[in-house]
Design a protein around this motif. Structure first.
Motif, short mmCIF file in Angstrom:
data_model
loop_
_atom_site.label_atom_id
_atom_site.label_comp_id
_atom_site.label_asym_id
_atom_site.label_seq_id
_atom_site.Cartn_x
_atom_site.Cartn_y
_atom_site.Cartn_z
N ASP A 31 -0.29 0.87 3.28
CA ASP A 31 -1.55 0.17 3.49
C ASP A 31 -2.63 0.83 2.64
OD1 ASP A 31 -3.85 -1.06 4.37
OD2 ASP A 31 -3.34 -0.95 6.50
N ALA A 66 -5.67 0.62 2.82
CA ALA A 66 -6.80 1.04 3.67
C ALA A 66 -6.63 2.47 4.16
CB ALA A 66 -6.95 0.08 4.85
N LEU A 67 -5.40 3.00 4.16
CA LEU A 67 -5.18 4.37 4.63
C LEU A 67 -6.01 5.37 3.83
CD1 LEU A 67 -3.61 6.52 6.27
CD2 LEU A 67 -1.87 6.44 4.48
N ASP A 120 -0.44 -0.24 -6.02
CA ASP A 120 -0.23 -0.37 -4.58
C ASP A 120 0.54 0.85 -4.05
OD1 ASP A 120 -1.47 -2.80 -4.57
OD2 ASP A 120 0.38 -3.98 -4.66
N ARG A 156 5.34 3.71 0.96
CA ARG A 156 5.60 4.65 2.05
C ARG A 156 7.10 4.93 2.13
NH1 ARG A 156 4.00 2.97 8.05
NH2 ARG A 156 5.94 1.78 7.85
N ALA A 204 -5.02 2.04 9.88
CA ALA A 204 -3.89 2.44 9.05
C ALA A 204 -3.41 3.84 9.36
CB ALA A 204 -4.27 2.32 7.57
N GLU A 229 -1.20 3.75 12.37
CA GLU A 229 0.08 3.15 12.01
C GLU A 229 1.02 4.19 11.39
OE1 GLU A 229 1.86 -0.38 9.10
OE2 GLU A 229 -0.30 -0.15 9.39
#
Length: 373
Positions: free
Chosen positions: A91, A93-94, A212, A215, A274, A277
């Motif tokens: 993500d 946003a993390l 992008d 993970r 994020a 998560e």
């Protein structure tokens, strides 16, 4: 030695198979060799990663994001991992959230006398300082293959170095001898590999800017951040690392770079968004580390992350020097003006006293006798 050599040959051939036509290493990033066509160039300006290690489950998660430049329209990179890995999109946003949590504290600091950028020295009165991956072949095991946004991801194993070597020769693939050398320690420890091929969403556009994030999750009894392949880089490297665990963590040593600098250390009691998560909703300790590698060839191994002596909190402070003012007027100007007015008043008073004395003396006459005529 013969077995190790064959295994090393196996891995090199396997990587060539999985990366297709992207066969010539250019620059390197910390988590793996960045590979592109011989005629293209790609550089990694910045590597930012978040490492979460759960000591209770023995699970490590790495979310990585690369900021790149160059003229390559396609590229690939390889990341060694100690155990079988799962790969997913991260993500974006993390990193925004982590940047906000670890942002330096900005404090004002007043000074009295004007400096070079203040009036009357300057007119500035502000005063502020400044294609798809191939399937498996004989002797090649593809544990998993996914299409994740702009990425083709393969998780690799292999069993038959002879078959792979024959395939490598028939198809004319080659990898750098330096990459083969740097892979040897991972081969000897029987690590596995994540091979990722990436391309921009718009065809014909070079890879540029922040890619992008990905993970990668794998089992590990101690947190480690792979860095050895960065020895292949030809330009200075920069690493930003967020470490999330039960306690304050830090790199065990500098591994050939500048001394790692801790920019933030502190507990996050209620992770959200994020971050939750990635780590779960419970309390987690966050450490932000920045490190530069002016000479990548001196990198001696991977970053082993260890618990610090104490969970001492720390936040970087950036001072904003400003000229001391009252009601918008510099205090030094008020002080100097006031002092000048006092001196002027004192001088005026002294002169007045002297004139009065002269008039008194003149009225008294010679020898102090007052005239009465």
């Amino acid at each position: 030695m013969r077995g190790t050599h064959r295994l090393l040959t196996l891995v090199v051939a396997l990587l060539a198979l999985q990366l297709g036509s992207l066969v010539a290493p250019a620059w390197a990033c910390g988590c793996g060799a960045m590979i592109t066509n011989r005629m293209d160039r790609i550089g990694v300006d910045r590597e930012t990663s978040a490492v979460h290690w759960d000591a209770r489950t023995g699970t490590e998660r790495i979310v990585m994001r690369f900021t790149v430049h160059g003229d390559a329209e396609k590229a690939a990179w390889v990341m060694p991992v100690p155990h079988r890995a799962d790969v997913a999109l991260g993500d974006p946003a993390l990193f925004d959230q982590l940047d906000e949590l670890t942002a330096p504290e900005r404090r004002p600091r007043d000074y009295f006398w004007p400096r070079g950028r203040d009036w009357p020295f300057s007119s500035n009165a502000d005063g502020a300082s400044a294609g798809a991956l191939p399937g498996k072949g004989p002797g090649v095991g593809v544990v998993g293959r996914e299409r994740l946004g702009p990425f083709d991801v393969a998780r690799l194993t292999a069993t038959d170095p002879t078959a792979l070597g024959d395939w490598l020769h028939r198809n004319g693939f080659e990898l750098s001898d330096r990459l083969s050398t740097e892979l040897r320690p991972y081969v000897e420890r029987r690590w596995e590999y994540v091979a990722v091929r990436l391309a921009p969403e718009e065809a014909g556009e070079p890879l540029h800017g922040a890619l992008d994030p990905l993970r990668i999750t794998f089992a590990n009894d101690r947190p480690v951040y792979p860095m050895r392949l960065s020895r292949l880089a030809t330009t200075p490297q920069s690493l930003g690392l967020y470490v999330l665990s039960g306690h304050r963590m830090e790199p065990k040593d500098a591994i050939g770079g500048d001394r790692p600098e801790v920019l933030f250390a502190g507990a996050v009691d209620r992770p959200s968004g994020a971050l939750a998560e990635l780590t779960g909703p419970g309390r987690v300790f966050l450490t932000a580390v920045d490190q530069s590698f002016p000479e990548p060839g001196r990198i001696s191994g991977d970053h082993e992350l260890v618990r610090a002596a104490a969970d001492t909190p720390y936040r970087e402070v950036i001072w904003r020097d400003r000229l001391w003012r009252v009601g918008g007027i510099p205090v030094w100007l008020l002080t100097v003006t006031g002092a000048l007015l006092l001196l002027a008043a004192a001088g005026f008073g002294l002169a007045r006293t002297r004139r009065r004395r002269r008039r008194t003396a003149a009225a008294a006459g010679p020898a102090g006798v007052r005239s009465t005529a």
